[in-house]
Design a protein around this motif. Structure first.
Motif, PDB file in Angstrom:
ATOM      1  N   ARG A   1      47.698  12.067  31.404  1.00  0.00           N
ATOM      2  CA  ARG A   1      49.039  12.595  31.688  1.00  0.00           C
ATOM      3  C   ARG A   1      48.990  14.064  32.062  1.00  0.00           C
ATOM      4  O   ARG A   1      49.642  14.482  33.034  1.00  0.00           O
ATOM      5  CB  ARG A   1      49.943  12.397  30.470  1.00  0.00           C
ATOM      6  CG  ARG A   1      51.384  12.848  30.693  1.00  0.00           C
ATOM      7  CD  ARG A   1      52.205  12.760  29.424  1.00  0.00           C
ATOM      8  NE  ARG A   1      51.669  13.656  28.396  1.00  0.00           N
ATOM      9  CZ  ARG A   1      52.224  13.800  27.197  1.00  0.00           C
ATOM     10  NH1 ARG A   1      53.283  13.089  26.854  1.00  0.00           N
ATOM     11  NH2 ARG A   1      51.691  14.629  26.315  1.00  0.00           N
ATOM     12  N   SER A   2      48.238  14.863  31.313  1.00  0.00           N
ATOM     13  CA  SER A   2      48.164  16.294  31.618  1.00  0.00           C
ATOM     14  C   SER A   2      47.503  16.540  32.970  1.00  0.00           C
ATOM     15  O   SER A   2      47.911  17.434  33.718  1.00  0.00           O
ATOM     16  CB  SER A   2      47.410  17.037  30.511  1.00  0.00           C
ATOM     17  OG  SER A   2      46.110  16.503  30.334  1.00  0.00           O
TER      18      SER A   2
ATOM     19  N   ASN B   1      48.894  23.039  32.017  1.00  0.00           N
ATOM     20  CA  ASN B   1      49.213  21.686  31.559  1.00  0.00           C
ATOM     21  C   ASN B   1      48.305  21.215  30.424  1.00  0.00           C
ATOM     22  O   ASN B   1      48.293  20.021  30.101  1.00  0.00           O
ATOM     23  CB  ASN B   1      49.129  20.707  32.730  1.00  0.00           C
ATOM     24  CG  ASN B   1      50.300  20.828  33.681  1.00  0.00           C
ATOM     25  OD1 ASN B   1      51.411  20.402  33.375  1.00  0.00           O
ATOM     26  ND2 ASN B   1      50.069  21.421  34.840  1.00  0.00           N
ATOM     27  N   LYS B   2      47.525  22.127  29.830  1.00  0.00           N
ATOM     28  CA  LYS B   2      46.726  21.890  28.628  1.00  0.00           C
ATOM     29  C   LYS B   2      45.634  20.834  28.821  1.00  0.00           C
ATOM     30  O   LYS B   2      45.277  20.109  27.876  1.00  0.00           O
ATOM     31  CB  LYS B   2      47.627  21.481  27.461  1.00  0.00           C
ATOM     32  CG  LYS B   2      48.674  22.516  27.104  1.00  0.00           C
ATOM     33  CD  LYS B   2      49.532  22.057  25.933  1.00  0.00           C
ATOM     34  CE  LYS B   2      50.583  23.103  25.573  1.00  0.00           C
ATOM     35  NZ  LYS B   2      51.428  22.697  24.455  1.00  0.00           N
TER      36      LYS B   2
ATOM     37  N   ASP C   1      56.964  12.788  41.611  1.00  0.00           N
ATOM     38  CA  ASP C   1      57.295  12.414  40.223  1.00  0.00           C
ATOM     39  C   ASP C   1      57.370  10.901  40.054  1.00  0.00           C
ATOM     40  O   ASP C   1      56.933  10.370  39.024  1.00  0.00           O
ATOM     41  CB  ASP C   1      58.631  13.040  39.818  1.00  0.00           C
ATOM     42  CG  ASP C   1      58.551  14.548  39.705  1.00  0.00           C
ATOM     43  OD1 ASP C   1      57.443  15.073  39.856  1.00  0.00           O
ATOM     44  OD2 ASP C   1      59.590  15.186  39.480  1.00  0.00           O
TER      45      ASP C   1
ATOM     46  N   LEU D   1      46.852  25.685  37.019  1.00  0.00           N
ATOM     47  CA  LEU D   1      47.737  24.603  36.621  1.00  0.00           C
ATOM     48  C   LEU D   1      47.081  23.698  35.579  1.00  0.00           C
ATOM     49  O   LEU D   1      47.762  23.140  34.712  1.00  0.00           O
ATOM     50  CB  LEU D   1      48.150  23.781  37.850  1.00  0.00           C
ATOM     51  CG  LEU D   1      48.984  24.533  38.889  1.00  0.00           C
ATOM     52  CD1 LEU D   1      49.174  23.683  40.134  1.00  0.00           C
ATOM     53  CD2 LEU D   1      50.339  24.921  38.306  1.00  0.00           C
TER      54      LEU D   1
ATOM     55  N   ASN E   1      50.068  15.589  35.642  1.00  0.00           N
ATOM     56  CA  ASN E   1      51.077  16.653  35.745  1.00  0.00           C
ATOM     57  C   ASN E   1      50.536  17.851  36.521  1.00  0.00           C
ATOM     58  O   ASN E   1      51.267  18.506  37.261  1.00  0.00           O
ATOM     59  CB  ASN E   1      51.522  17.097  34.348  1.00  0.00           C
ATOM     60  CG  ASN E   1      52.423  16.084  33.674  1.00  0.00           C
ATOM     61  OD1 ASN E   1      53.077  15.288  34.350  1.00  0.00           O
ATOM     62  ND2 ASN E   1      52.450  16.090  32.360  1.00  0.00           N
ATOM     63  N   THR E   2      49.245  18.108  36.349  1.00  0.00           N
ATOM     64  CA  THR E   2      48.613  19.175  37.130  1.00  0.00           C
ATOM     65  C   THR E   2      48.624  18.829  38.615  1.00  0.00           C
ATOM     66  O   THR E   2      48.946  19.672  39.456  1.00  0.00           O
ATOM     67  CB  THR E   2      47.164  19.391  36.653  1.00  0.00           C
ATOM     68  OG1 THR E   2      47.158  19.720  35.272  1.00  0.00           O
ATOM     69  CG2 THR E   2      46.505  20.514  37.441  1.00  0.00           C
TER      70      THR E   2
ATOM     71  N   ASP F   1      52.200  19.266  39.952  1.00  0.00           N
ATOM     72  CA  ASP F   1      52.554  20.677  40.192  1.00  0.00           C
ATOM     73  C   ASP F   1      51.800  21.250  41.388  1.00  0.00           C
ATOM     74  O   ASP F   1      52.347  22.050  42.149  1.00  0.00           O
ATOM     75  CB  ASP F   1      52.248  21.510  38.944  1.00  0.00           C
ATOM     76  CG  ASP F   1      53.111  21.117  37.760  1.00  0.00           C
ATOM     77  OD1 ASP F   1      54.186  20.516  37.999  1.00  0.00           O
ATOM     78  OD2 ASP F   1      52.719  21.400  36.614  1.00  0.00           O
TER      79      ASP F   1
END
Length: 427
Positions: A136-137, A86-87, A158, A82, A140-141, A144
Motif C-alpha cells: 500500500r505504501s 509514504n513510510k 486513485d 515520496l 501510494n508513492t 503521488d
C-alpha cells in the motif's frame, strides 16, 4: 501432562537449544518447582526476544530511514522523497525483526506446542498484514509520483490503486483465515466460490465504480482539474479527485460535492474542458427592447446618428444605397413606410455589432454576432454572441459586464427603450 507432550515430541536440534534452559536450570537450583520453572523460563525467553526484536526494529528503522533521507536529499528525482513520505523504508524495516521473531519462536515454545502453534499463526498473519502495508505504501508513492507527471496527473490513478488494494486485502484476508483454520488456501478459495453471489452483492458499488472509472479514463470523459456541471447532484466546479467509488467536485462556493463514479456514464453532465482549451469563453446574453419604441428613422434623426463614429461610414453608405433604390423605383417618400428605410433598431443592432467587433477583449477569430431573437411578451431580445479572449471567471464576468454597461447606456441615443416590468408601489 507436560511430560507426556514432551515425550511425544521428536527432538530436533534447533539453533539456541543450548541456551533455552538457562533460566530453567537457574530456577530449579533455587528450589522452584519444575513446572513453574518451565513456564517462567518460557516467559523470560519471550521477554528477552521481545526486547531484542524491538531494539533491532528501532535500530534498523533509524538506519534505513536515515539512509533514504540522505539518498533523497542528493537525488534529482522526487520519487525517493515520496518513498520516505509514504513510510516505505519504515515498513520495510519491520521485515528483519519479524524474521528473527519467526526464527526464535519455535525455540522458546519448544516445550509448549499449543502456544507455539498460536504464536506462529499470529506471526504469519502479521507477515501478511506487513506485506499489505508495504504494498500500500509503495502504491501510494506511485500514485503521488504519477500525479507529478503532466501526462498522468489528470488520470484517475486513485481508482486503479484502490482496485488493486481491494483485491490485495481480500487475498490477504482469505490467506489469514486459511492460516488460522489450517485450511489449504485452494480449498478455502473453492469453498468461497459458493458465496460469490453474496460477495458480488456486497461489492456491487465497487464493481460499478471500477467499470465506470475505466470507461471514464478510456473515453477521456473527465480529468482531474476539469470544470463540470452536474445539475442532478448540484455540482458546478472543478474535479479535485477521482477514485473508485466517487468523484469529488469543489464547487465555486468552495463546497465539496461527491458524485458516484458510475453516475458519470449513466447520467448526463456538462464538461467545460472544450471551452477552457479553446480560444475563448462564450458570451451569450441579451437585452429586451420595448416594441413600441421601434420606428423608422427620419432625415433629422439620421443626421443626428451620423455623428456616432462607429456607424457614421455605415450610415452614409447604407443611406446612399437606399436613396438610390427609392429613386430608381420612383418611391413616394412622403410617407416613411414606402420603399426602403432604416429603423432605429436596425441601426442600433449594427452599432452593437461594430462595438463588439472592435472590443479589445473579444477574440476576433471566433464567432461574433449580434442577432434579433423572436419577439415575446417581454419585448424584442437583442442577443450578443461572442467569445472573450480571457477565460478566467472573474475577468470574463468583467468583460461581459463592461460590454453590456455600454450597450444599455447607448440605447437612449437611438430613441429606444429597454423593456422592464413596471414597479408596483405598496401604499
Amino acid at each position: 501432562m507436560q511430560e507426556i507432550i514432551q515425550n511425544e515430541v521428536v527432538d530436533k536440534a534447533l539453533p539456541g537449544d543450548s541456551y533455552r534452559h538457562l533460566i530453567y536450570e537457574y530456577l530449579t537450583k533455587l528450589g522452584v518447582s519444575e513446572n513453574t520453572a518451565e513456564y517462567l523460563n518460557m516467559l523470560g525467553l519471550l521477554l528477552i526476544l521481545i526486547i531484542v526484536v524491538f531494539i533491532i526494529d528501532f535500530v534498523i528503522r533509524k538506519i534505513l530511514v536515515k539512509t533514504f533521507y540522505k539518498f533523497a536529499s542528493v537525488s534529482k528525482t522526487n520519487f525517493d522523497d515520496l518513498l520516505v513520505a509514504n513510510k516505505v523504508p519504515r515498513n520495510i524495516a519491520h521485515i528483519i525483526p519479524l524474521l528473527i521473531a519467526m526464527e526464535f519462536t519455535p525455540i522458546i515454545f519448544r516445550d509448549f506446542l499449543n502456544f507455539d502453534g498460536v504464536i506462529e499463526k499470529g506471526l504469519q498473519v502479521f507477515a501478511i498484514i506487513l506485506t499489505l502495508w508495504i504494498v500500500r505504501s509503495f502504491l501510494n508513492t506511485l500514485k503521488d509520483y504519477f500525479k507529478t507527471l503532466p501526462r498522468l496527473k489528470d488520470k484517475p490513478i486513485d481508482s486503479y490503486i484502490q482496485v488493486f488494494m481491494i483485491f490485495a486485502w481480500v487475498a490477504g484476508f482469505m490467506s489469514a483465515i486459511a492460516i488460522i483454520t489450517d485450511t489449504p488456501f485452494v480449498k478455502f478459495l473453492t469453498a468461497l466460490g459458493a458465496a460469490s453471489a453474496v460477495i458480488i452483492l456486497i461489492f456491487k458499488d465497487t464493481i460499478l465504480g471500477f467499470v465506470a472509472s475505466i470507461q471514464v479514463s478510456i473515453n477521456d470523459m473527465v480529468r482531474i482539474g476539469d470544470w463540470i456541471t452536474f445539475e442532478k447532484y448540484g455540482a458546478d466546479g472543478d474535479v479535485v479527485e477521482i477514485n473508485l467509488a466517487t468523484v469529488k467536485v469543489q464547487n465555486f462556493d468552495k463546497t465539496i460535492t461527491t458524485i458516484p463514479t458510475y453516475a458519470l456514464i449513466s447520467d448526463s453532465f456538462k464538461n467545460w474542458r472544450g471551452m477552457m482549451s479553446s480560444g475563448g469563453r462564450r458570451i451569450k446574453r441579451s437585452i429586451s427592447i420595448k416594441m413600441d419604441s421601434v420606428h423608422y428613422l427620419t432625415k433629422e434623426q439620421l443626421d443626428a446618428l451620423s455623428g456616432i463614429q462607429l456607424i457614421s461610414t455605415y450610415l452614409e453608405q447604407r443611406q446612399a444605397d437606399i436613396n438610390n433604390f427609392n429613386n430608381t423605383h420612383n418611391i413616394d417618400k412622403t410617407k416613411l413606410l414606402n420603399g426602403r428605410n432604416l429603423t432605429n433598431l436596425g441601426v442600433f443592432r449594427k452599432y452593437v455589432q461594430t462595438y463588439v467587433e472592435k472590443h479589445s477583449a473579444i477574440n476576433k477569430d471566433m464567432t461574433i454576432m449580434v442577432r434579433q431573437l423572436a419577439p415575446s411578451a417581454q419585448g424584442i431580445p437583442i442577443e450578443i454572441y461572442a467569445f472573450s479572449s480571457d477565460k478566467r471567471w472573474a475577468n470574463y464576468e468583467y468583460i461581459m459586464a463592461d460590454i453590456f454597461d455600454h450597450v444599455l447606456a447607448a440605447v437612449p441615443y437611438f430613441d429606444l427603450e429597454v423593456f422592464e416590468y413596471p414597479s408596483t408601489l405598496k401604499l
